[in-house]
Design an enzyme around this catalytic site. Sequence first.
Site: not given
Ligand code: AMP
Ligand code: ZN
Length: 133
Positions: A38, A95, A101, A106, A108, A110
């Site tokens: 992240d 999330n 949150g 897309h 993912h 954590h």
């Molecule tokens: P969420 O709030 O669950 O949508 O988490 C999105 C996560 O993606 C956040 O913790 C961001 O720091 C992370 N994030 C967004 N863009 C990037 C990126 N280009 N490379 C790595 N992490 C990213």
């Molecule tokens: Zn996507």
Amino acid sequence: MKRPLKRSAKDCPFCQIANGKLPVSQRFADADMIAFDDIHPHAPIHVLVVPKKHIASLADITPKDKELMGKMIYRCKELAKKLNIADSGYRVTVNVGKWGGQVVPHLHFHLLGGAPLTERLSSYTEAAVLLSK
Ligand code: AMP
Ligand code: ZN
């Protein structure tokens, strides 16, 4: 203020990462998923496990995605071992949607660890709840 979730793969940052168009610190990749650090870590180890296929959120999975979800959870467990946080313990979170949150539209997972994590999974503001009614 968080932007509303977009429902298309167009301009999706995680699709760009999956397609190799955005550089990341990669931890794992196969035909189904990619895992990378992240960019704003919330713990010493903070890895995102992301399906290569665009799925906007956990709320959008279908029965066809069940096998993929199993593979992603299994990968979290394997990555925890690889990153030496399996014995001490770790957290896997998803999330979902605006109030959950979710910022990146897309799906993912954590994977967080490397230090004791707070007991509270999340918090909310009572004032915000009242305002939303
Ligand atoms: P969420 O709030 O669950 O949508 O988490 C999105 C996560 O993606 C956040 O913790 C961001 O720091 C992370 N994030 C967004 N863009 C990037 C990126 N280009 N490379 C790595 N992490 C990213
Ligand atoms: Zn996507």
